[in-house]
Scaffold this active site. Structure first.
Site, PDB file in Angstrom:
ATOM      1  N   HIS A 217      63.469  47.012  -2.825  1.00 24.27           N
ATOM      2  CA  HIS A 217      63.131  48.001  -1.801  1.00 24.27           C
ATOM      3  C   HIS A 217      63.005  49.392  -2.424  1.00 24.27           C
ATOM      4  O   HIS A 217      62.068  50.144  -2.110  1.00 24.27           O
ATOM      5  CB  HIS A 217      64.197  48.020  -0.703  1.00 24.27           C
ATOM      6  CG  HIS A 217      64.330  46.724   0.030  1.00 24.27           C
ATOM      7  ND1 HIS A 217      63.252  45.893   0.272  1.00 24.27           N
ATOM      8  CD2 HIS A 217      65.411  46.104   0.582  1.00 24.27           C
ATOM      9  CE1 HIS A 217      63.664  44.827   0.938  1.00 24.27           C
ATOM     10  NE2 HIS A 217      64.967  44.927   1.120  1.00 24.27           N
ATOM     11  N   CYS A 268      42.178  43.564 -17.431  1.00 23.67           N
ATOM     12  CA  CYS A 268      42.277  44.506 -16.309  1.00 23.67           C
ATOM     13  C   CYS A 268      43.610  45.247 -16.232  1.00 23.67           C
ATOM     14  O   CYS A 268      43.643  46.478 -16.254  1.00 23.67           O
ATOM     15  CB  CYS A 268      42.033  43.772 -14.984  1.00 23.67           C
ATOM     16  SG  CYS A 268      40.387  43.047 -14.844  1.00 23.67           S
TER      17      CYS A 268
END
EC number: 1.1.1.132
Length: 438
Positions: A217, A268
């Site tokens: 979180h 990427c």
């Protein structure tokens, strides 16, 4: 169920209110007589919407009372929940004085208690705390054996202040870390009425789950803030960006990238991380979390190398060279980086990757392989069995399905290092396979 709750702060008071409202006989225990007086007068010791009504319901039905008498509370109940605080020390470690004190009190009473008692740790504690602190104190003070004479479990809470009642009634999951099956059964019976999956694990796993959730979180908040700061600096509303990002449940908010394992790579991710952090730096936007990504990624490659180097052999097989199975793309593959480290340190390396072997002769990557990594490509061998037979240590580098069987049935005389999670369990029966994160 008869339950004593030690510590009437945010977690303990909410648990006392919710459990008593559901018909359980609850004794709230705290060293603060002020908190006990509040509880016994139907007043909440904390600010939490809806809690006072639950406490009053518990008192009115005779299902809730508070006391400062630890011993009496333990004798009057069958299960004790430890909900005391575990504040930070100056060095960041946890202060366990409150936990230790409660465990001593419980242990002394258990010495003379003839009925089985279950002790449940709801306080947030680091992995190993219950095994190395809680259980030894309980056993020493009671003269009894955990898992035999009394039960022990961990039950991490996922309550948020201001929404704690809702979070208790509608949890995303109920995690039970059990030292013994009987304790897990007791807790499961307590929570079966809640509409949430019940997940039973070993105690240390449950302890780690709680920290992982909280750190995740914190990471999400920090990530969103750093993206927002960069977005603002380039004239974009970061809220608009993150709103779209969060709509992708297939990759962005999913289990797909949430598997411990090896480093990321390919054409990427590394390039884009570098580009965005470079732009942030050029705009004087501080992004410490994003800036740490490439360093952390490199560290995971080093971890894999260290695992190989820990074995007393130089003969190594690397199964997989491209950054993922099913492709011949070697651009910024962390397996190429690992191979170069092994070569540089004098390991006798053999490499098998059917996609790259094909590409070396036929594919569009032929020039890249021959010009950029000829020293690596020269070690490619298309004979899978020979690569295995000629090695002492086998590295499972990508998720090519033909490698899976090696993780759970290690060839005789070989060692396996699993970088991708093929191992069914954290250990194998023969003990000759090891995972990078398990």
């Amino acid at each position: 169920m008869r339950i004593s709750i030690f510590g009437l702060g945010y977690v303990g008071a909410v648990c006392a209110g919710c459990l008593s409202a559901r018909g359980h006989d609850v004794v709230g225990v705290d060293i603060s007589s002020t908190k006990i007086d509040l509880i016994n007068n139907g007043k909440s010791p904390i600010v939490e919407p809806g809690l006072e009504e639950l406490l009053q319901k518990g008192l009115a039905t005779g299902k809730l009372r508070g006391t400062t008498d630890f011993a009496e509370a333990i004798r009057a109940t069958d299960l004790s929940m430890i909900c005391v605080g575990t504040p930070s020390k100056k060095n960041g470690d946890l202060e366990l004085d409150y936990i230790e004190s409660v465990c001593r009190e419980i242990g002394y009473v258990l010495r003379d208690k003839n009925t089985r008692h279950t002790i449940v740790v709801r306080s947030t504690v680091l992995p190993g705390t219950v095994a190395n602190v809680v259980i030894p104190i309980l056993e020493d003070c009671s003269g009894k054996k955990a898992g035999v004479d009394f039960g022990v479990a961990v039950n991490p809470e996922f309550l948020r202040e201001s929404t704690a009642i809702k979070d208790y009634d509608l949890p995303p999951m109920t995690v039970i870390g059990e030292f013994d099956k009987a304790s897990g059964d007791v807790l499961q019976s307590l929570y079966e009425e809640l509409d949430a999956p019940i997940i039973r694990k070993d105690i240390a796993v449950a302890e780690m789950i709680k920290y992982t959730c909280n750190v995740w979180h914190a990471t999400k908040v920090t990530f969103a803030n750093e993206i927002g700061n960069i977005a603002k600096a380039v004239g974009v509303d970061g809220r608009e960006v993150m709103d779209v990002v969060c709509q992708d449940k297939a990759l962005n908010l999913s289990q797909y990238y949430m598997r411990p394992g090896f480093a990321f790579g390919g054409s990427c991710l590394p390039k884009d991380v570098r580009a965005l952090t470079y732009r942030a730096g050029s705009l004087d936007v501080d992004a410490p979390l994003l800036n740490s990504l490439m360093r952390s990624n490199t560290s995971q490659v080093q971890n894999a190398f260290d695992m190989v180097a820990s074995y007393d052999t130089r003969k190594v097989a690397l199964l997989g060279l491209s950054f993922k199975a099913g492709t011949d793309d070697l651009r910024e593959s962390p397996l190429v980086e690992l191979a170069e480290m092994l070569i540089g340190k004098g390991f006798d390396l053999s490499i098998f990757d059917s996609n790259v072997e094909y590409a070396r002769v036929h594919g569009a990557n032929k020039d890249y392989i021959e010009s950029k990594i000829p020293h690596v490509s020269s070690l490619l061998n298309s004979d899978f069995d020979q690569v295995i037979n000629d090695s002492d240590v086998i590295i499972l580098g990508n998720r090519d399905e033909r490698f899976r069987s090696l993780a759970n049935k290690t060839p005789e005389g070989k060692r396996v290092i699993d970088l991708v999670g093929f191992m069914t369990n954290a250990t194998t029966e023969d003990g000759r396979a090891e995972g990078i994160c398990w």
